[in-house]
Design an enzyme around this catalytic site. Structure first.
Site, short mmCIF file in Angstrom:
data_model
loop_
_atom_site.label_atom_id
_atom_site.label_comp_id
_atom_site.label_asym_id
_atom_site.label_seq_id
_atom_site.Cartn_x
_atom_site.Cartn_y
_atom_site.Cartn_z
N ASP A 1 -3.59 2.25 -5.45
CA ASP A 1 -2.34 2.27 -4.67
C ASP A 1 -2.12 1.03 -3.82
OD1 ASP A 1 -3.93 2.66 -2.31
OD2 ASP A 1 -2.31 3.86 -1.45
N GLU A 2 -2.89 -0.01 -4.07
CA GLU A 2 -2.89 -1.12 -3.13
C GLU A 2 -3.10 -2.45 -3.85
OE1 GLU A 2 -5.89 -2.10 0.55
OE2 GLU A 2 -6.18 -0.30 -0.60
N ASP B 1 0.86 -1.19 0.00
CA ASP B 1 0.00 0.00 0.00
C ASP B 1 0.90 1.24 0.00
OD1 ASP B 1 -3.12 0.76 1.29
OD2 ASP B 1 -1.54 2.26 1.21
N1 DCP Z 1 -8.78 8.11 -1.30
C1 DCP Z 1 -9.91 8.91 -1.57
N2 DCP Z 1 -10.95 8.95 -0.65
C2 DCP Z 1 -10.88 8.22 0.49
C3 DCP Z 1 -9.78 7.40 0.75
C4 DCP Z 1 -8.72 7.37 -0.16
O1 DCP Z 1 -9.95 9.57 -2.59
N3 DCP Z 1 -11.90 8.29 1.36
C5 DCP Z 1 -7.66 8.10 -2.27
C6 DCP Z 1 -6.57 9.05 -1.86
C7 DCP Z 1 -5.48 8.18 -1.30
C8 DCP Z 1 -5.66 6.90 -2.08
O2 DCP Z 1 -7.05 6.82 -2.35
O3 DCP Z 1 -4.20 8.75 -1.49
C9 DCP Z 1 -5.17 5.67 -1.33
O4 DCP Z 1 -5.93 5.46 -0.17
P1 DCP Z 1 -5.31 4.96 1.18
O5 DCP Z 1 -6.42 4.58 2.06
O6 DCP Z 1 -4.25 3.92 0.92
O7 DCP Z 1 -4.63 6.26 1.83
P2 DCP Z 1 -3.24 6.92 1.56
O8 DCP Z 1 -2.41 6.13 0.60
O9 DCP Z 1 -3.46 8.33 1.17
O10 DCP Z 1 -2.56 6.94 2.99
P3 DCP Z 1 -1.88 5.72 3.80
O11 DCP Z 1 -0.44 6.08 3.95
O12 DCP Z 1 -2.58 5.71 5.11
O13 DCP Z 1 -2.09 4.49 3.00
MG MG Z 2 -2.17 4.08 0.79
#
Ligand code: DCP
Ligand code: MG
Length: 368
Positions: free
Chosen positions: A112-113, A16
């Site tokens: 991203d995952e 992730d």
């Molecule tokens: N995303 C979004 N709305 C949400 C959750 C996420 O648009 N409610 C988008 C933005 C994030 C991406 O999806 O960058 C990936 O989600 P993640 O949950 O993996 O969150 P992040 O990668 O941003 O942070 P982390 O470091 O906690 O994984």
């Molecule tokens: Mg993420």
């Protein structure tokens, strides 16, 4: 007689990206580095929500899905950035190419995952921890971004593990430590346990894996239906779900139950806009568009209806989703009704050339 495990032992990695959209923005705009960055809708006006925030911004309590207005209140000097999905998609394609050097068993969960099954990795490396380390290094070298990895024998534990040492983390949870680990896990962390189920569990005095473990399979099924069977296994560290490389998403949506019943057109439309924004964000995150928009309405008396509309080609933009949902709601009648829940779902993601009748979605809205 030796007892063989009846479930498969695999080597699973869950990867992730860290603060994904925000990290890409900081990489591409050096002036944003080290600063609180909020990616999402603007804080001015209605309906803007946070897609994600840089780690610097998270220190102020800013989180995904929070109204942008609230994010601005929490951190008035935060820099608000509009998302650039094409850039995120490009990174996503690149990380998937990196994964494919090690295995073809890749199940992307979003841009991203992904889960990777590296039981038989292509390069014959053998050690899943080494593979995870190499993937993280390739992402750093080739994309100047960091990812966190979880390594275990099944999907569920790997996913929990990847979240434990964020950012730039690598966490291995081996077979001998899984059961003890599960016992300390809060119930809301268990796969499939949403807000409502977690609340129900807490009301029953079930707070952690250890509490869940005290219930028999029958008891769990009685209280939680089909999922009970799954909880029974998962709390013992058993998750037989395979990594599915070509898993198809059938529908994607969001819904909200309100603290009080909505009675005016204005309130209902405002809530639909919020839900449409969430659905739009999810579709972008999963890189999906659909040809059918379905509105779900639950009334104060618990009566529920669904109404849908299909389009000749796939849609996914906020304007279309929001306008269609409002129209469907309007035509279902909004005078003298009390609405306790609204939901919007997109479906029919298949190829537009394949002629299909609009799907009937009643009772199929659980896939969120
Ligand atoms: N995303 C979004 N709305 C949400 C959750 C996420 O648009 N409610 C988008 C933005 C994030 C991406 O999806 O960058 C990936 O989600 P993640 O949950 O993996 O969150 P992040 O990668 O941003 O942070 P982390 O470091 O906690 O994984
Ligand atoms: Mg993420």
């Amino acid at each position: 007689m030796e007892i063989q495990p009846t479930y498969p032992i695999r080597k699973i990695i869950h990867i992730d990206m860290d603060a994904f959209y925000a990290s890409v923005e900081q990489r591409d705009n050096p002036e944003y580095r080290g600063k609180p960055i909020v990616v999402g809708g603007p804080p001015e006006g209605r309906g803007g929500v946070v897609a994600t925030a840089s780690y610097e911004a998270r220190k102020f309590g800013i989180r995904s899905a929070m109204p942008s207005k609230k994010a601005l209140q929490l951190c008035p000097h935060a820099i608000f950035v509009r998302p650039r999905f094409a850039a995120y998609k490009e990174v996503s394609n690149h990380i998937r190419e990196i994964f494919s050097r090690y295995t073809d068993l890749i199940e992307p969960l979003s841009l991203d995952e992904a889960y990777l099954d590296v039981t038989n990795d292509k390069l014959g490396i053998g050690l899943a921890i080494d593979i995870a380390q190499q993937i993280k290094q390739a992402i750093k070298d080739e994309l100047q971004l960091t990812a966190s990895a979880g390594v275990s024998v099944n999907k569920f534990v790997a996913k929990i593990a990847s979240d434990m040492n964020k950012p730039d983390g690598l966490k291995f949870i081996g077979p001998s430590s899984i059961e003890a680990f599960m016992e300390t896990l809060p119930v809301e962390k268990f796969f499939g346990v949403g807000k409502v189920t977690a609340e129900k569990m807490r009301n029953m005095g079930l707070h952690t894996g250890a509490d869940l473990k005290r219930l028999s399979e029958d008891e769990l099924t009685r209280h939680f239906g089909k999922s009970g069977k799954f909880y029974y296994k998962i709390v013992r560290g058993i998750d037989e779900r395979e990594v599915q490389p070509n898993r198809e998403t059938k529908s994607m949506g969001a819904e909200d139950t309100f603290a009080y019943d909505l009675t005016t057109e204005e309130e209902m439309y405002a809530e639909l806009e919020k839900i449409a924004q969430t659905v739009n964000n999810r579709l972008l995150k999963y890189d999906l568009k659909g040809r059918t928009i379905t509105l779900k309405v639950k009334y104060a008396d618990f009566k529920q209806i669904t109404r849908n509309q299909s389009f000749p080609s796939p849609v996914g933009d906020f304007e279309t989703i929001s306008a269609t949902a409002k129209q469907l709601l309007f035509h279902s009648g909004i005078d003298d009704v009390k609405v306790r829940l609204l939901g919007i779902t997109l479906s029919n993601f298949g190829e537009p050339t394949r002629k299909q009748k609009p799907e009937k979605l009643d009772g199929q809205l659980e896939l969120f």
